[in-house]
Design an enzyme around this catalytic site. Structure first.
Site, PDB file in Angstrom:
ATOM      1  N   ARG A 104      30.704  -6.711 -45.399  1.00  0.00           N
ATOM      2  CA  ARG A 104      30.662  -8.184 -45.347  1.00  0.00           C
ATOM      3  C   ARG A 104      29.826  -8.770 -46.475  1.00  0.00           C
ATOM      4  NH1 ARG A 104      28.659  -9.415 -39.610  1.00  0.00           N
ATOM      5  NH2 ARG A 104      27.583  -7.492 -40.053  1.00  0.00           N
ATOM      6  N   ASN A 121      32.880  -9.475 -38.614  1.00  0.00           N
ATOM      7  CA  ASN A 121      33.255  -8.279 -37.861  1.00  0.00           C
ATOM      8  C   ASN A 121      33.939  -8.706 -36.582  1.00  0.00           C
ATOM      9  OD1 ASN A 121      32.150  -6.461 -39.670  1.00  0.00           O
ATOM     10  ND2 ASN A 121      30.259  -6.177 -38.534  1.00  0.00           N
TER      11      ASN A 121
END
Length: 102
Positions: free
Chosen positions: A27, A45
């Protein structure tokens, strides 16, 4: 250069990545890459172990970002990458950010 949503060059895509994509810095790397490309959107996520990415930009920017998603993080193993164009109007986002897990 950011595409102007009024000139038709701005597109939105939603991607889902599966594999070893959580716990490997994916990320944060995604945020850096998207900002470097000048696109907006978000990454998060999912509780099923996948990563979801929504990107907005020109077709060229999005093609580059989608190619990066498959191979951009050396510690990640992307088993599948599904990318869908968002056809319905999507509000233009101001930046690219990391969202909480859902």
């Amino acid at each position: 250069m950011r595409p102007d949503e009024n000139d038709g060059s701005m597109e939105s895509r939603l991607a889902r990545l599966r594999g070893i994509v959580q716990g490997v810095g994916f990320r944060e790397a995604c945020v850096r890459q998207a900002r470097a490309l000048g696109i907006t959107g978000w990454v998060r996520n999912r509780s099923d172990g996948s990563v979801e990415v929504m990107v907005q930009g020109s077709p060229e920017q999005l093609a580059e970002m989608c190619a990066w998603l498959r191979n951009g993080v050396p510690s990640a193993v992307v088993d599948s990458l599904e990318v869908n164009s968002l056809r319905s109007p999507v509000d233009r986002l101001d930046q690219f950010e990391r969202l909480p897990t859902v």
